[in-house]
Design an enzyme around this catalytic site. Sequence first.
Site, PDB file in Angstrom:
ATOM      1  CB  CYS A  51      -0.914  -0.018   1.220  1.00  0.00           C
ATOM      2  SG  CYS A  51      -1.934   1.468   1.373  1.00  0.00           S
ATOM      3  CB  CYS A  54      -0.318   2.218   5.735  1.00  0.00           C
ATOM      4  SG  CYS A  54      -1.073   0.694   5.114  1.00  0.00           S
ATOM      5  CB  CYS A  69      -8.499  -4.473 -17.576  1.00  0.00           C
ATOM      6  SG  CYS A  69      -7.450  -4.617 -16.117  1.00  0.00           S
ATOM      7  CB  CYS A 100      -5.163  -0.517   2.413  1.00  0.00           C
ATOM      8  SG  CYS A 100      -3.914  -0.929   3.658  1.00  0.00           S
ATOM      9  CB  CYS A 103      -4.075   3.220   5.726  1.00  0.00           C
ATOM     10  SG  CYS A 103      -3.920   2.970   3.940  1.00  0.00           S
ATOM     11  CG  HIS A 106     -10.328   3.460  -3.987  1.00  0.00           C
ATOM     12  ND1 HIS A 106     -11.386   2.587  -4.090  1.00  0.00           N
ATOM     13  CD2 HIS A 106      -9.941   3.746  -5.255  1.00  0.00           C
ATOM     14  CE1 HIS A 106     -11.626   2.361  -5.379  1.00  0.00           C
ATOM     15  NE2 HIS A 106     -10.766   3.054  -6.101  1.00  0.00           N
ATOM     16  CG  HIS A 109     -13.797  -1.649  -8.068  1.00  0.00           C
ATOM     17  ND1 HIS A 109     -13.214  -0.445  -8.413  1.00  0.00           N
ATOM     18  CD2 HIS A 109     -14.933  -1.346  -7.397  1.00  0.00           C
ATOM     19  CE1 HIS A 109     -13.980   0.547  -7.972  1.00  0.00           C
ATOM     20  NE2 HIS A 109     -15.028   0.023  -7.367  1.00  0.00           N
ATOM     21  CG  ASP A 113     -13.366 -10.592 -14.966  1.00  0.00           C
ATOM     22  OD1 ASP A 113     -12.527 -10.400 -14.052  1.00  0.00           O
ATOM     23  OD2 ASP A 113     -13.740  -9.681 -15.722  1.00  0.00           O
ATOM     24  NE  ARG A 121     -10.661  -8.316 -14.504  1.00  0.00           N
ATOM     25  CZ  ARG A 121     -11.265  -7.131 -14.638  1.00  0.00           C
ATOM     26  NH1 ARG A 121     -10.565  -6.002 -14.561  1.00  0.00           N
ATOM     27  NH2 ARG A 121     -12.561  -7.057 -14.866  1.00  0.00           N
ATOM     28  CB  CYS A 123      -9.147  -4.418 -11.402  1.00  0.00           C
ATOM     29  SG  CYS A 123      -8.827  -3.274 -12.734  1.00  0.00           S
TER      30      CYS A 123
END
Length: 134
Positions: A51, A54, A69, A100, A103, A106, A109, A113, A121, A123
């Site tokens: 991350c 943190c 992707c 995470c 902390c 974000h 997602h 698949d 996956r 992503c």
Amino acid sequence: MSADDSKVRKSAAEWQEQLTPEQFYVLRQSGTERPGTGPHLNTFEHGRYDCAGCGQPLFLSDTKFDAGCGWPSFFRAVTPEAITEIEDKSLGMVRTEIRCSNCDGHLGHVFPDGPPPTGLRYCLNGHAMVFTPE
């Protein structure tokens, strides 16, 4: 002390001082980098992805794959406890957001698949992670 007491908590100003503008946008404002523009998309060295907020270990290079992707993709987190999954109903769809667990940054997602053995996956926004070579 509860598990929540050990989590990293900072003010927005403290996060802005620590993170790059791109990292702050992704990690603290739940932003998404444009596909193909973030770091680590084409990194396939051996190592670990942590991350950017943190330093918590998130993914290992041997679980990374090219999903085509535009974002770094993995089929398994380093441990199930490393990430928190949250239902995301934004943008007129239902997805599973990953954050995470240490902390609350974000990360991206997770989708059903991906390749074997998990079929998942993860992503990730490249700006949400730092890579440490083995």
